[in-house]
Each structure stands twice: as C-alpha cells, then as structure tokens.
Design a protein around this motif. Sequence first.
Motif, mmCIF file in Angstrom:
data_model
loop_
_atom_site.group_PDB
_atom_site.id
_atom_site.type_symbol
_atom_site.label_atom_id
_atom_site.label_comp_id
_atom_site.label_asym_id
_atom_site.label_seq_id
_atom_site.Cartn_x
_atom_site.Cartn_y
_atom_site.Cartn_z
ATOM 1 N N GLN A 1 -11.718 -10.808 -2.915
ATOM 2 C CA GLN A 1 -13.120 -11.200 -3.012
ATOM 3 C C GLN A 1 -13.939 -10.615 -1.873
ATOM 4 O OE1 GLN A 1 -13.813 -15.439 -2.686
ATOM 5 N NE2 GLN A 1 -15.752 -15.313 -3.756
ATOM 6 N N GLU A 2 -13.401 -10.679 -0.667
ATOM 7 C CA GLU A 2 -14.135 -10.181 0.491
ATOM 8 C C GLU A 2 -14.207 -8.654 0.499
ATOM 9 O OE1 GLU A 2 -12.082 -11.945 3.771
ATOM 10 O OE2 GLU A 2 -13.057 -13.902 3.525
ATOM 11 N N PHE A 3 -13.156 -8.008 0.021
ATOM 12 C CA PHE A 3 -13.152 -6.542 -0.025
ATOM 13 C C PHE A 3 -14.142 -6.047 -1.074
ATOM 14 C CE2 PHE A 3 -11.529 -2.453 -1.580
ATOM 15 C CZ PHE A 3 -11.377 -1.760 -0.385
ATOM 16 N N GLY A 4 -14.173 -6.704 -2.234
ATOM 17 C CA GLY A 4 -15.072 -6.307 -3.309
ATOM 18 C C GLY A 4 -14.508 -5.154 -4.103
ATOM 19 N N MET A 5 -13.853 -5.455 -5.207
ATOM 20 C CA MET A 5 -13.162 -4.422 -5.972
ATOM 21 C C MET A 5 -14.058 -3.662 -6.947
ATOM 22 S SD MET A 5 -10.053 -4.057 -5.122
ATOM 23 C CE MET A 5 -8.826 -4.849 -4.092
ATOM 24 N N ALA A 6 -15.219 -4.212 -7.288
ATOM 25 C CA ALA A 6 -16.029 -3.657 -8.377
ATOM 26 C C ALA A 6 -16.404 -2.194 -8.152
ATOM 27 C CB ALA A 6 -17.277 -4.501 -8.587
ATOM 28 N N ASP A 7 -16.682 -1.806 -6.911
ATOM 29 C CA ASP A 7 -17.112 -0.434 -6.643
ATOM 30 C C ASP A 7 -16.083 0.357 -5.851
ATOM 31 O OD1 ASP A 7 -17.439 -1.928 -4.359
ATOM 32 O OD2 ASP A 7 -19.343 -1.021 -3.772
ATOM 33 N N ALA A 8 -14.842 -0.138 -5.832
ATOM 34 C CA ALA A 8 -13.783 0.590 -5.127
ATOM 35 C C ALA A 8 -13.229 1.698 -6.025
ATOM 36 C CB ALA A 8 -12.662 -0.364 -4.717
ATOM 37 N N ARG A 9 -12.837 2.788 -5.401
ATOM 38 C CA ARG A 9 -12.194 3.884 -6.127
ATOM 39 C C ARG A 9 -10.687 3.696 -6.024
ATOM 40 N NH1 ARG A 9 -10.746 9.451 -4.555
ATOM 41 N NH2 ARG A 9 -11.447 8.919 -2.455
ATOM 42 N N PHE A 10 -10.020 3.693 -7.177
ATOM 43 C CA PHE A 10 -8.581 3.452 -7.190
ATOM 44 C C PHE A 10 -7.829 4.769 -7.291
ATOM 45 C CE2 PHE A 10 -4.583 2.725 -9.487
ATOM 46 C CZ PHE A 10 -3.977 1.850 -8.600
ATOM 47 N N ILE A 11 -6.812 4.950 -6.438
ATOM 48 C CA ILE A 11 -5.955 6.135 -6.472
ATOM 49 C C ILE A 11 -4.526 5.658 -6.663
ATOM 50 C CG2 ILE A 11 -5.203 8.218 -5.284
ATOM 51 C CD1 ILE A 11 -8.226 6.515 -3.906
ATOM 52 N N GLY A 12 -3.992 5.882 -7.866
ATOM 53 C CA GLY A 12 -2.653 5.415 -8.199
ATOM 54 C C GLY A 12 -1.568 6.336 -7.680
ATOM 55 N N TYR A 13 -0.395 5.778 -7.446
ATOM 56 C CA TYR A 13 0.729 6.542 -6.893
ATOM 57 C C TYR A 13 1.102 7.725 -7.781
ATOM 58 C CZ TYR A 13 3.404 3.963 -10.395
ATOM 59 O OH TYR A 13 3.853 3.433 -11.584
ATOM 60 N N TRP A 14 0.935 7.600 -9.105
ATOM 61 C CA TRP A 14 1.331 8.650 -10.032
ATOM 62 C C TRP A 14 0.438 9.886 -9.952
ATOM 63 C CZ3 TRP A 14 -0.825 3.985 -11.188
ATOM 64 C CH2 TRP A 14 -2.090 3.994 -11.763
ATOM 65 N N GLU A 15 -0.712 9.758 -9.289
ATOM 66 C CA GLU A 15 -1.601 10.909 -9.134
ATOM 67 C C GLU A 15 -1.093 11.879 -8.067
ATOM 68 O OE1 GLU A 15 -5.809 9.860 -8.883
ATOM 69 O OE2 GLU A 15 -5.301 7.841 -9.551
ATOM 70 N N ASN A 16 -0.165 11.418 -7.248
ATOM 71 C CA ASN A 16 0.385 12.260 -6.174
ATOM 72 C C ASN A 16 -0.723 12.873 -5.323
ATOM 73 O OD1 ASN A 16 3.170 11.906 -6.952
ATOM 74 N ND2 ASN A 16 2.789 13.303 -8.649
ATOM 75 N N ASN A 17 -1.688 12.058 -4.961
ATOM 76 C CA ASN A 17 -2.824 12.526 -4.175
ATOM 77 C C ASN A 17 -2.359 12.938 -2.777
ATOM 78 O OD1 ASN A 17 -5.265 12.476 -2.474
ATOM 79 N ND2 ASN A 17 -6.252 11.622 -4.288
ATOM 80 N N PRO A 18 -2.675 14.159 -2.339
ATOM 81 C CA PRO A 18 -2.210 14.619 -1.026
ATOM 82 C C PRO A 18 -2.788 13.816 0.134
ATOM 83 C CG PRO A 18 -3.780 16.166 -1.976
ATOM 84 C CD PRO A 18 -3.442 15.204 -3.055
ATOM 85 N N ALA A 19 -3.831 13.020 -0.106
ATOM 86 C CA ALA A 19 -4.404 12.205 0.966
ATOM 87 C C ALA A 19 -3.564 10.970 1.264
ATOM 88 C CB ALA A 19 -5.826 11.782 0.587
ATOM 89 N N ILE A 20 -2.533 10.732 0.453
ATOM 90 C CA ILE A 20 -1.638 9.587 0.653
ATOM 91 C C ILE A 20 -0.218 10.118 0.757
ATOM 92 C CG2 ILE A 20 -0.879 7.360 -0.263
ATOM 93 C CD1 ILE A 20 -3.407 7.446 -2.077
ATOM 94 N N GLN A 21 0.330 10.122 1.958
ATOM 95 C CA GLN A 21 1.669 10.631 2.193
ATOM 96 C C GLN A 21 2.601 9.471 2.542
ATOM 97 O OE1 GLN A 21 2.688 13.833 1.762
ATOM 98 N NE2 GLN A 21 0.614 14.332 1.048
ATOM 99 N N LEU A 22 3.544 9.183 1.628
ATOM 100 C CA LEU A 22 4.455 8.045 1.778
ATOM 101 C C LEU A 22 5.860 8.543 2.056
ATOM 102 C CD1 LEU A 22 5.178 4.971 1.379
ATOM 103 C CD2 LEU A 22 5.491 5.523 -1.048
ATOM 104 N N SER A 23 6.523 7.894 2.988
ATOM 105 C CA SER A 23 7.929 8.201 3.262
ATOM 106 C C SER A 23 8.692 6.890 3.497
ATOM 107 C CB SER A 23 8.045 9.107 4.494
ATOM 108 O OG SER A 23 7.517 8.444 5.648
ATOM 109 N N PRO A 24 9.970 6.837 3.153
ATOM 110 C CA PRO A 24 10.761 7.903 2.527
ATOM 111 C C PRO A 24 10.401 8.076 1.060
ATOM 112 C CG PRO A 24 12.059 5.901 2.665
ATOM 113 C CD PRO A 24 10.779 5.615 3.399
ATOM 114 N N SER A 25 10.709 9.219 0.500
ATOM 115 C CA SER A 25 10.455 9.483 -0.906
ATOM 116 C C SER A 25 11.506 8.776 -1.746
ATOM 117 C CB SER A 25 10.501 10.992 -1.174
ATOM 118 O OG SER A 25 10.322 11.263 -2.541
ATOM 119 N N SER A 26 11.054 7.975 -2.705
ATOM 120 C CA SER A 26 11.988 7.202 -3.511
ATOM 121 C C SER A 26 11.311 6.761 -4.795
ATOM 122 C CB SER A 26 12.471 5.967 -2.743
ATOM 123 O OG SER A 26 13.154 5.062 -3.595
ATOM 124 N N ASP A 27 12.092 6.691 -5.889
ATOM 125 C CA ASP A 27 11.566 6.165 -7.146
ATOM 126 C C ASP A 27 11.281 4.682 -7.053
ATOM 127 O OD1 ASP A 27 11.720 8.639 -8.317
ATOM 128 O OD2 ASP A 27 13.680 8.289 -9.240
#
Length: 297
Positions: free
Chosen positions: A190-216
């Motif tokens: 509620q405080e963050f406000g989701m209505a105008d947030a842009r969502f980037i899902g893990y399946w998009e493999n967006n280079p701006a989100i680098q997660l380690s370790p790599s795992s299914d």
Amino acid sequence: LTRKGGWDGTYFDFCEGAKPDLNEFHGSGYVDEKGQRRPTCDVLAHREFLKRLVAMFQEEFGMEEPIIMVHLSANKIPPIHSFCNVYLDGEQHAYVPKVEDDYTAILSLDTFRAEFLCQQFGGVPVMLPELGNLHVAWLQAKTPELRAQLAPRFHVAMDTLLLYPMLHGTLFQPAWLDMDYLAPLMKGRQEFGMADARFIGYWENNPAIQLSPSSDKLKASVYAKDDKLWLVVANLGDEAVKAGVALNFKALSPSLDEKTTKWVNVFGSGSLQKSGATIRLEVPRKSLRVVEAGKGF
C-alpha cells in the motif's frame, strides 16, 4: 437488479463456461447417427450473454470498462471470457492437483506463467489461496497456545504460496490466510503503490538485474518506480540460499543514487547486507524475501 442497485459491475461464481450439456429443453445436445444423445457446449451463447452484459453497462451507465469479475479456476476460455476483466483462479489446487502445505510440490513456474499472467487472456488474474485445512486448524484452535503451535507450519505454507504471485506481478486474494503474518507485506504494498510501478519479471532476463548463484530454483523480479523499487527474491529449493543481486539503478529507477540509496526489509527473514545497488541476502527454503530500495525511510 443492475438498474436498481446502480452497480458498476458484477461477479459470477462458477463461470467456467463450455460445460458439456445434454438438455434438449433449452436447445443443447444432439442425437448422433446411432440415436444416442450427445452433449454440446454453450460457448457462443455464453459469449453472447457476457457481450450483451458489457454493452448494457456501457450504454445505460456510460461506463467504458465495467468490472466483470468471474470465478473460473483452471477454466479460462478466451472466446467466452474475453469480455471479462478480472479472473479468480486457483481453487483447483484444493482438488487436483491438491496442495497440502507446499505449493512448490504441485505448481511449476512454467504452469503459473501460462495461467496467472495478464498477457495471454487480457483480464487481470487473481490467485485464490487454497491452504484450507491448515487455515481451519489454525483458526479453530481452542487455545492461544495451540494456535501458536500451529502457526509456524501455516506460515511456512503461506510462504510457498506467496512466492508465486509476488514473483510474477500477480494479485492474490488475501483470504484464508493469517492476516497478522501477512500485514507487513500488505502494508508495504500500500505504501509503495503498485498501480504505477513497472514490473520486470525474472523470465525477461533483464540485464539490469543480475542474480547469483544461477539456479532454476532461485529467481528475482523487480517492481520499479522512478525513485524507488521492490526486489523480490524467491527460493523454490529445499535449502536456504545466500543470494547476491546487482541492480542497474539507471535502467530501473533513474532517480536512485547508489551512494545515498537505503535498503529496508519488507517481508521475509534472514540476513541482509547492502552496498549501493548490490545486496546479499539469505532466502529461506521454499520462501521469499521482499526488500525495498529508496531515498528515505
């Protein structure tokens, strides 16, 4: 009823549609060449009803997009439900495949993406929790001590549920759950406000989100605004994981500065180490962490 009540929409339970129907008295079914009655499915009639309903709301009340909410667990039929804009889905998990206390045992990420995202069908999916047995036992506990004993298993099961909608930008119905346990997440949303947030899902493999370790079994998604973001890291594995996430603030939330950005834990337990746009956090087994990056808290 619509005219008298001044409704801005309507809800239909058991609106799966296309059910096999043999009833000749309302025009369903047919007799084959052997004289045996066979069923037909009311796809076109059902579609026409919902189409007329939407047209009525638009013409009589001037609504561009009336709310047509339908409960259709595991039965989305695009020709019918394309005139609906909210889908309640998930009750099938009370039956087949039945969830006991672990959604990761019966629901894959691929299956969830195919059924619970908006892109495929146009309407907004809402996931229905189906931890009924655990919820009833916890809710009907005769003493506070017994409820406290039952709570840990219930909360762990809730985490296996929550990681799916939170990881996919999907709404869930906050019902049949421990709302006190859920309160930090709901208050944070509620405080963050989701209505105008842009969502980037893990399946998009967006280079701006680098997660380690790599795992299914380890995935990360982001809800981003210009000046703040939510990072959701989910662990579907059987062991706790220490994950590292490096974010490109310029690509995700341009107003954030690595030098001044602060991180706070929103939901989930475990260690959290922060350094600019990079964090390391512990994610318990079959659970999730939600953390927020922003300018001031």
